[in-house]
Structure formats: structure tokens, C-alpha cells
Scaffold this motif. Structure first.
Motif, PDB file in Angstrom:
ATOM      1  N   ARG A 228       8.701   2.875   4.273  1.00  0.00           N
ATOM      2  CA  ARG A 228       9.769   1.812   4.026  1.00  0.00           C
ATOM      3  C   ARG A 228      10.738   2.935   3.168  1.00  0.00           C
ATOM      4  N   GLY A 229      10.478   3.722   2.399  1.00  0.00           N
ATOM      5  CA  GLY A 229      11.309   4.550   1.830  1.00  0.00           C
ATOM      6  C   GLY A 229      11.842   5.560   2.578  1.00  0.00           C
ATOM      7  N   ALA A 230      11.163   5.981   3.558  1.00  0.00           N
ATOM      8  CA  ALA A 230      11.520   7.159   4.621  1.00  0.00           C
ATOM      9  C   ALA A 230      12.744   6.654   5.225  1.00  0.00           C
ATOM     10  N   THR A 231      12.526   5.198   5.678  1.00  0.00           N
ATOM     11  CA  THR A 231      13.259   4.580   6.665  1.00  0.00           C
ATOM     12  C   THR A 231      14.822   4.076   6.004  1.00  0.00           C
ATOM     13  N   PHE A 232      14.478   3.474   4.704  1.00  0.00           N
ATOM     14  CA  PHE A 232      15.615   2.589   4.067  1.00  0.00           C
ATOM     15  C   PHE A 232      16.278   3.704   3.116  1.00  0.00           C
ATOM     16  N   ASP A 233      15.917   4.648   2.459  1.00  0.00           N
ATOM     17  CA  ASP A 233      16.308   5.500   1.648  1.00  0.00           C
ATOM     18  C   ASP A 233      16.773   6.724   2.209  1.00  0.00           C
TER      19      ASP A 233
ATOM     20  N   LYS B  78       0.793  -1.210   0.039  1.00  0.00           N
ATOM     21  CA  LYS B  78       0.251   0.150  -0.036  1.00  0.00           C
ATOM     22  C   LYS B  78       0.938   1.397  -0.176  1.00  0.00           C
ATOM     23  N   PRO B  79       0.454   2.348  -0.376  1.00  0.00           N
ATOM     24  CA  PRO B  79       1.088   3.572  -0.815  1.00  0.00           C
ATOM     25  C   PRO B  79       1.686   4.001   0.738  1.00  0.00           C
ATOM     26  N   LEU B  80       1.181   3.831   1.947  1.00  0.00           N
ATOM     27  CA  LEU B  80       1.581   4.391   3.005  1.00  0.00           C
ATOM     28  C   LEU B  80       2.663   3.527   3.488  1.00  0.00           C
ATOM     29  N   GLU B  81       2.725   2.152   3.286  1.00  0.00           N
ATOM     30  CA  GLU B  81       3.900   1.311   3.541  1.00  0.00           C
ATOM     31  C   GLU B  81       5.020   1.586   2.725  1.00  0.00           C
TER      32      GLU B  81
END
Length: 441
Positions: free
Chosen positions: A117-122, A110-113
């Protein structure tokens, strides 16, 4: 139209190594070593053997992918205690990493997930400046008085229990300066220090004490700039491509061929760093550099022993005497094979009475961010751990990994009625403070 099950099977075919799967003989030696198998009352799907069977079944298209299969893989701590127990040498660590990578490739999120994940890992774990900024906000919260007010009015009760618990075990901000240590004769040794992301921000004082100990023992320490997170959290969460990105970034800055060792003080980081050669095995640019990097990896305790710390500690004559014990970092023990060196150091400190912790070699339930993603199982594992801690009633529980440290401190606060007299600490902090207290410079 291709459905989700077909997409997942194709992802498993692409990512999960069939040869590694076939190494498992289904003997069951891994079962008593697996915390989730034990704490689910021997559910086969939550054992290493059972998970490998599921990996192969999904890859071969013999089972249809569903939420229960994903839950089996999510429930795995990744502690890798099954590897030393396995007579066939099954490489479970690479298999669970490949499996989680396959899930990321085959699953529609889903877009929120995706955004989280993007904010965390990127973001957070791909840019040390972002990590520093986040920790600076935590420090402002601690120093400004907001922490006291928040606790007093019960504001934290509005958040999930694990957030309140983690807030309660945040390390204190680093002091502006440290006391001086005695200087011992110089050793002909040059080391690079892998400072880490959390270790160099949230646990900055532990890093400073680590460097001071190495320099006290006569080592020349250099700290390459522009280091990134080791990539362990990425790799364990299925983001292997991003883990490799971080690995390459680190190889780009650890370029000094004159160093004897590359030392780290976090068990989880050390295990992933020691497998850069595996992760970049087919990279035409970084493969050879990764091999050299891996060969020079060493844990702090191992290096301190090489530099003669136990012999120095035995010359000190402290007056006080407290009981201590040691909780292994799973990855430090199971991947790097380091278990005796920390104990050798602790037993050489005559100001302490060392007592071995039953089950010290088993996971505490931290496992990176496992205690956030799987709080129920993490708490069950921690509860068992704390029963063993209470049985010997130490003054100090010593660890060698930041996640383990916070998890054990959480256990002390939540399960020990006398936790005001008990604490958990990193081995570098313990040794540094012990030397300061028992020497005069």
C-alpha cells in the motif's frame, strides 16, 4: 486491552458521519440500481441500504466487527448508481469513503500489505515521475519484442488470470506525432487541462488527441506542470488523508484565475476532482481554493459540446458507416450528471449508426482497481454487460474513462468470438480519428 472490534468501532465513531447515516430511510429504491445486490441474488448485505445499516451498527457497537462485514464493504464497486435512484438524497459516496477510511484506521495490517500500500499510494500514485517510470517499463516490454516472446512461450499462464487479461488490453504506445486537424474560428475561451496520472502516461495519445480537439475548436489550452494523481484511487481505498495530500498538490498548481474551465477526459478522475470542495471543506488554507477549483470542473464531452463540436461533425460527409454504442462511466454519469453530451456527439457523427446499449448506465466492473481486488464479481458484472453488447453487435464500444475502456476491451476479447471485428475506444480517440479520416488539411 482494547481488541480489534473496539478499535474498529472507535474508528467508525471518529470517521463515519452519523447525520449522513440517518438520511437513509431504508426504502429500497437503491436495490435494483446496485450491481452487487443483483449479482449476489439479492443479498441485503451487498446492497447500499444493507451496507449503510452495517455502518451504523458498527458505529453504534451493535454488531461485532468481523471478516463478513469487511467483505460487504469491499464488495461495493463505489459506482454510486444508488445516489440518483435515492429519493432521500443519501450521500452514499462519502459514506463508503468514510467507511473505508475507518477500516484503514482500525485494522492491523501485515508488514507486506503495508509495504504494498505504501509503494502504491505514497509512491506510484503520489509521484508522477514514478508513474512515468513504471509506464516506460511497460512500453519497453511492448516495443522490445519481449511481449511477443512472452505470449508465444505462454509465460503469462504462470500468473493470475487477471494479469494475463490486463496484459492483453494494454493500449498501444503513443505515436511520435499526430495528423493535423482543421482549425476553426477562435473562441474566447481559456481552459486548463487536468492530464491525470494514467491518462498522461499509459493513455498519452488520448491526451494529445484531447488537446488537439480543443485547440481545433478554438480554445486556448494550458497544462499546469507538477500535476499529481487526482486522489480518487486513494480515496476509494480508504487512504483519504493521502487523497487530500494529492488534492492540495493539485490546487497548488492550478492557480490561473483567468481560465474559464478546468477540463478532464477521465470520468473517474472528474468525479473526484468535482468533490475537492467536499474533501477539503474544513481546511483553513485550501477550502476556498477548492470551491473555486470545483466550480470550474468540466468533462471533455460537455466542453466539446459547448465549443460546437456536434455542429462541425454534421458538416462532414463520410462514406463508411459502422455501428457504435456508448458505455457510461459510472462516476461521470452518477456524480457529475453527464450522460447526454457524449451521446449528442456520437449521434452527430453521420458515419456511424448509433444504437443505445441496454444497461449502459450500469457499471462494467472496472471501478478503479476493483477488477483486480474482486475479480470474481467484476467478471460476473462484465459477463452481463457483454451479453447486452452482443445483443446489438456494435463495431465500436465508446467509453469516457480509461478503466472502463480496458474492461470493455477485455470483455470483447474474452466473450465475443468475433472480437477481431469489434473494439472499444475512448471518445476523444474516436472523434479525432473520425475527423482526420473525413477532412483534408
Amino acid at each position: 486491552m482494547v481488541n480489534n472490534a473496539e478499535l474498529m468501532q472507535k474508528a467508525f465513531e471518529k470517521t463515519v458521519d452519523e447525520d449522513l447515516l440517518l438520511d437513509c430511510m431504508r426504502c429500497g429504491f437503491c436495490l435494483p440500481a446496485c450491481p452487487t445486490y443483483i449479482h449476489t441474488n439479492a443479498e441485503e448485505a451487498h446492497s447500499p441500504r444493507g451496507r449503510i445499516a452495517l455502518m451504523k451498527a458498527v458505529r453504534d457497537g451493535k454488531v461485532v466487527w468481523d471478516a463478513s462485514i469487511e467483505e460487504s464493504f469491499n464488495m461495493c464497486l463505489g459506482c454510486r448508481a444508488c445516489e440518483p435512484a435515492c429519493p432521500a438524497g443519501v450521500q452514499y459516496g462519502p459514506l463508503i469513503e468514510q467507511t473505508r477510511h475507518a477500516i484503514q484506521l482500525g485494522k492491523t495490517r501485515k508488514p507486506l500489505e503495508k509495504a504494498v500500500r505504501g509503494a502504491t499510494f505514497d509512491g506510484l500514485f503520489a509521484n508522477q515521475k514514478a508513474m512515468t517510470g513504471a509506464v516506460n517499463l511497460i512500453r519497453f516490454y511492448q516495443k522490445s519484442g519481449l511481449q511477443k516472446v512472452t505470449r508465444k512461450i505462454g509465460f503469462l499462464n504462470l500468473f493470475p488470470p487477471f494479469m494475463k487479461e490486463m496484459e492483453g488490453v494494454l493500449p498501444e504506445p503513443a505515436k511520435k506525432s499526430l495528423p493535423a486537424l482543421p482549425q476553426l474560428p477562435k473562441k474566447q475561451m481559456h481552459v486548463s487541462f487536468f492530464s491525470g496520472c494514467l491518462m498522461d502516461t499509459l493513455f498519452l495519445e488520448t491526451n494529445r488527441k484531447t488537446i488537439a480537439l480543443l485547440e481545433m475548436l478554438g480554445a486556448k489550452v494550458t497544462i499546469p506542470k507538477q500535476q499529481q494523481c487526482c486522489g480518487a484511487l486513494h480515496g476509494h481505498s480508504g487512504e483519504m488523508d493521502k487523497a487530500k495530500r494529492n488534492a492540495r498538490a493539485n490546487l497548488d498548481v492550478f492557480t490561473d484565475d483567468s481560465v474559464d474551465y478546468i477540463v478532464n477526459n477521465a470520468g473517474g478522475c472528474g468525479a473526484f476532482l468535482a468533490e475537492y470542495d467536499h474533501h477539503l471543506a474544513h481546511d483553513p488554507v485550501y477550502e476556498e481554493r477548492a470551491k473555486i477549483f470545483t466550480e470550474k470542473q468540466i468533462d471533455l464531452s460537455s466542453l466539446l459540446v459547448k465549443l460546437g463540436l456536434p455542429e462541425f461533425l454534421q458538416t462532414l460527409q463520410p462514406a463508411a458507416r459502422k455501428k457504435i454504442t456508448y458505455q457510461d462511466s459510472c462516476h461521470l454519469r452518477n456524480v457529475n450528471g453527464v450522460s447526454e453530451e457524449p451521446r449528442q456527439i456520437l449521434k452527430s457523427m453521420t458515419g456511424f449508426e448509433y444504437e443505445e446499449l441496454v444497461g449502459a448506465n450500469t457499471c462494467c466492473g472496472s471501478a478503479g482497481i476493483y477488477n483486480i481486488l474482486q475479480p470474481e464479481m467484476a467478471d460476473a458484472i462484465l459477463e452481463t454487460k457483454m451479453q447486452h453488447v452482443q445483443d446489438i453487435n456494435p463495431d465500436i464500444v465508446v467509453t469516457a474513462n480509461p478503466g472502463c475502456l480496458m474492461q470493455m476491451q477485455k470483455g470483447i476479447q474474452s466473450t465475443c468470438s468475433h472480437h477481431g471485428d469489434q473494439t472499444a475506444t475512448h471518445i476523444a480517440d474516436l472523434v479525432f480519428d473520425y475527423i482526420v479520416e473525413n477532412t483534408s488539411v
